[in-house]
Design a protein around this motif. Structure first.
Motif, PDB file in Angstrom:
ATOM      1  N   GLU A  63       0.827  -1.209   0.000  1.00  0.00           N
ATOM      2  CA  GLU A  63       0.000   0.000   0.000  1.00  0.00           C
ATOM      3  C   GLU A  63       0.862   1.260   0.000  1.00  0.00           C
ATOM      4  O   GLU A  63       0.640   2.178  -0.784  1.00  0.00           O
ATOM      5  N   ARG A  65       3.954   1.647  -0.898  1.00  0.00           N
ATOM      6  CA  ARG A  65       4.764   1.769  -2.116  1.00  0.00           C
ATOM      7  C   ARG A  65       3.939   2.184  -3.345  1.00  0.00           C
ATOM      8  O   ARG A  65       4.497   2.400  -4.412  1.00  0.00           O
ATOM      9  N   LEU A  66       2.645   2.320  -3.185  1.00  0.00           N
ATOM     10  CA  LEU A  66       1.821   2.887  -4.256  1.00  0.00           C
ATOM     11  C   LEU A  66       2.010   4.404  -4.332  1.00  0.00           C
ATOM     12  O   LEU A  66       1.594   5.028  -5.297  1.00  0.00           O
ATOM     13  N   TYR A  67       2.619   4.953  -3.279  1.00  0.00           N
ATOM     14  CA  TYR A  67       2.849   6.393  -3.160  1.00  0.00           C
ATOM     15  C   TYR A  67       1.562   7.162  -3.410  1.00  0.00           C
ATOM     16  O   TYR A  67       0.579   6.947  -2.714  1.00  0.00           O
ATOM     17  N   ASP A  68       1.546   8.038  -4.399  1.00  0.00           N
ATOM     18  CA  ASP A  68       0.381   8.896  -4.626  1.00  0.00           C
ATOM     19  C   ASP A  68      -0.829   8.145  -5.195  1.00  0.00           C
ATOM     20  O   ASP A  68      -1.907   8.704  -5.322  1.00  0.00           O
ATOM     21  N   LYS A  69      -0.670   6.879  -5.511  1.00  0.00           N
ATOM     22  CA  LYS A  69      -1.795   6.060  -5.983  1.00  0.00           C
ATOM     23  C   LYS A  69      -2.508   5.378  -4.801  1.00  0.00           C
ATOM     24  O   LYS A  69      -3.565   4.788  -4.987  1.00  0.00           O
ATOM     25  N   SER A  70      -1.929   5.459  -3.627  1.00  0.00           N
ATOM     26  CA  SER A  70      -2.520   4.851  -2.441  1.00  0.00           C
ATOM     27  C   SER A  70      -3.792   5.597  -2.053  1.00  0.00           C
ATOM     28  O   SER A  70      -3.860   6.828  -2.149  1.00  0.00           O
ATOM     29  N   GLU A  71      -4.787   4.847  -1.591  1.00  0.00           N
ATOM     30  CA  GLU A  71      -6.021   5.487  -1.138  1.00  0.00           C
ATOM     31  C   GLU A  71      -5.791   6.299   0.128  1.00  0.00           C
ATOM     32  O   GLU A  71      -6.633   7.111   0.499  1.00  0.00           O
ATOM     33  N   TYR A  73      -3.007   8.217   0.600  1.00  0.00           N
ATOM     34  CA  TYR A  73      -2.084   9.312   0.290  1.00  0.00           C
ATOM     35  C   TYR A  73      -2.827  10.634   0.325  1.00  0.00           C
ATOM     36  O   TYR A  73      -3.920  10.763  -0.226  1.00  0.00           O
ATOM     37  N   TYR A 119       8.495   4.682   2.831  1.00  0.00           N
ATOM     38  CA  TYR A 119       8.179   5.912   2.097  1.00  0.00           C
ATOM     39  C   TYR A 119       9.213   7.010   2.307  1.00  0.00           C
ATOM     40  O   TYR A 119       9.677   7.618   1.352  1.00  0.00           O
TER      41      TYR A 119
END
Length: 121
Positions: A63, A65-71, A73, A119
């Motif tokens: 989760e 490591r999705l960075y700005d794609k994480s829900e 973020y 992160y």
């Protein structure tokens, strides 16, 4: 003789598993966990519990490591990575629902450590 400490079983396990990746020797991590559990007097090694915490670690890693794609973020105005780039409250609530065996305080510490390690570093 083991020292008394604020360490908990789950956090001790997570703090070693956090550095474990697919290419790592799982037995080496387990050996370190056993040593720390003995040192802190936190009880016997429980493979099922360690696997449970390993699954938590993997989910957090994936989760974050999705960075700005994480829900979770939250876009920041800063150009630097910060703890506040993730909605800690929502993350803790959702992961606590999924991993209910982890105490509230341990989950907070685990999430903070995971955000730092996966992160901010």
């Amino acid at each position: 003789m083991a020292e008394t400490s604020e360490q908990t079983y789950d956090y001790v396990c997570f703090s070693d598993l956090a550095y474990e990746f697919d290419f790592c020797d799982l037995k080496e991590a387990e050996k370190k966990i056993k040593q720390k559990l003995r040192y802190y007097g936190l009880g016997e090694y429980d493979q099922e519990r360690v696997e449970y915490i390993r699954n938590l670690k993997n989910d957090l890693f994936n989760e974050i490591r999705l960075y700005d794609k994480s829900e979770y973020y939250i876009p920041s105005k800063s150009e630097f990575a910060e703890f506040t780039d993730f909605d800690h409250f929502k993350m803790k609530r959702d992961f606590q629902n999924k991993f209910g065996k982890i105490s509230d305080s341990d989950m907070s510490q685990i999430i903070n450590f995971a955000i730092y390690l996966y992160y901010m570093r």
